[in-house]
Design a protein around this motif. Structure first.
Motif, short mmCIF file in Angstrom:
data_model
loop_
_atom_site.label_atom_id
_atom_site.label_comp_id
_atom_site.label_asym_id
_atom_site.label_seq_id
_atom_site.Cartn_x
_atom_site.Cartn_y
_atom_site.Cartn_z
N ASP A 1 0.83 -1.21 0.00
CA ASP A 1 0.00 0.00 0.00
C ASP A 1 0.87 1.26 0.00
N TYR A 2 1.91 1.25 0.83
CA TYR A 2 2.82 2.39 0.90
C TYR A 2 3.51 2.61 -0.45
N ARG A 3 3.99 1.52 -1.05
CA ARG A 3 4.67 1.64 -2.35
C ARG A 3 3.70 2.18 -3.41
N GLN A 4 2.46 1.77 -3.34
CA GLN A 4 1.46 2.26 -4.30
C GLN A 4 1.21 3.75 -4.09
N GLN A 5 1.16 4.18 -2.84
CA GLN A 5 0.98 5.61 -2.55
C GLN A 5 2.16 6.42 -3.07
N VAL A 6 3.37 5.89 -2.87
CA VAL A 6 4.57 6.56 -3.37
C VAL A 6 4.51 6.66 -4.89
N LEU A 7 4.14 5.56 -5.53
CA LEU A 7 4.03 5.55 -7.00
C LEU A 7 3.01 6.57 -7.47
N ASP A 8 1.84 6.60 -6.83
CA ASP A 8 0.80 7.56 -7.22
C ASP A 8 1.29 9.00 -7.06
N GLY A 9 1.98 9.27 -5.94
CA GLY A 9 2.50 10.61 -5.71
C GLY A 9 3.53 11.00 -6.76
N LEU A 10 4.43 10.09 -7.07
CA LEU A 10 5.46 10.37 -8.08
C LEU A 10 4.85 10.56 -9.46
N GLN A 11 3.82 9.81 -9.76
CA GLN A 11 3.16 9.98 -11.06
C GLN A 11 2.54 11.38 -11.16
N VAL B 1 14.32 13.10 -14.29
CA VAL B 1 14.58 12.56 -12.96
C VAL B 1 13.28 11.98 -12.38
N LYS B 2 12.19 12.72 -12.50
CA LYS B 2 10.89 12.23 -11.99
C LYS B 2 10.46 10.98 -12.73
N ARG B 3 10.70 10.95 -14.06
CA ARG B 3 10.32 9.77 -14.85
C ARG B 3 11.07 8.54 -14.33
N ARG B 4 12.35 8.71 -14.06
CA ARG B 4 13.14 7.58 -13.55
C ARG B 4 12.63 7.15 -12.18
N GLN B 5 12.26 8.11 -11.35
CA GLN B 5 11.72 7.77 -10.02
C GLN B 5 10.40 7.01 -10.15
N VAL B 6 9.57 7.43 -11.10
CA VAL B 6 8.30 6.74 -11.34
C VAL B 6 8.57 5.31 -11.80
N MET B 7 9.52 5.16 -12.71
CA MET B 7 9.84 3.83 -13.21
C MET B 7 10.34 2.92 -12.07
N GLN B 8 11.20 3.45 -11.21
CA GLN B 8 11.72 2.64 -10.10
C GLN B 8 10.60 2.30 -9.10
N ALA B 9 9.74 3.27 -8.82
CA ALA B 9 8.63 3.00 -7.90
C ALA B 9 7.68 1.96 -8.51
N HIS B 10 7.50 2.03 -9.83
CA HIS B 10 6.66 1.05 -10.51
C HIS B 10 7.27 -0.35 -10.38
N VAL B 11 8.57 -0.44 -10.57
CA VAL B 11 9.26 -1.73 -10.45
C VAL B 11 9.12 -2.25 -9.02
N ASP B 12 9.36 -1.38 -8.03
CA ASP B 12 9.25 -1.78 -6.63
C ASP B 12 7.85 -2.29 -6.30
N THR B 13 6.85 -1.58 -6.79
CA THR B 13 5.46 -1.97 -6.55
C THR B 13 5.14 -3.29 -7.25
N ARG B 14 5.60 -3.41 -8.48
CA ARG B 14 5.31 -4.62 -9.26
C ARG B 14 5.94 -5.86 -8.62
N ILE B 15 7.14 -5.71 -8.07
CA ILE B 15 7.80 -6.83 -7.39
C ILE B 15 6.93 -7.33 -6.24
N LEU B 16 6.42 -6.40 -5.44
CA LEU B 16 5.55 -6.80 -4.32
C LEU B 16 4.24 -7.40 -4.81
#
Length: 148
Positions: free
Chosen positions: A13-23, A97-112
């Protein structure tokens, strides 16, 4: 058996919130880039118009003072264009930079999410085995009672 519960749901849930915020931040960064592109284009258009006017007036014959005035104005616009281009580049870099952060957050979320899916599949297999074992025991007990 008890209901399936994924132990890392709060992390997911936290990772999803981070992803949403970064998007959202990335979308804002892209909007700033678009706005800056429009500002730069406006200054470039202004430069082209002043330059065209200068050429037309110079062809008709203008005073040296007027020509110098146009030249000065064009130099100012060239500096403005360079400043707007530099700002655009900065904004594009920030958006990247934001795009890369979104991509990393997406990867982190997808792994979980994949881990959760695997754990759910394992849980469902365990439930199925448990049910099959229960049925086998029930059939065995029924046969035992019929034969005995």
């Amino acid at each position: 058996m008890k209901k399936f519960r994924f132990g890392l749901d709060s992390v997911l849930d936290y990772r999803q919130q981070v992803l949403d915020g970064l998007q959202g931040e990335y979308a804002k960064a892209l909007e700033r880039v678009r706005q800056q592109e429009a500002r730069k284009e406006a200054v470039e258009l202004q430069y082209a118009q002043v330059n065209q006017e200068f050429r037309e007036r110079a062809a008709e014959g203008i005073s040296i003072a007027d020509a110098m005035s146009y030249e000065t104005g064009l130099r100012v616009l060239e500096r403005d264009i360079a400043r707007e281009a530099k700002r655009l580049q900065e904004l594009q870099q920030a958006a990247e930079v934001k795009r890369r952060q979104v991509m990393q957050a997406h990867v982190d979320t997808r792994i979980l999410e994949r881990l959760k899916e695997k754990k759910l599949q394992d849980y469902q297999k365990d439930v199925q085995k448990s049910e099959e074992q229960f049925i086998d025991e029930l059939v065995s007990a029924t046969r035992h009672m019929e034969s005995g």
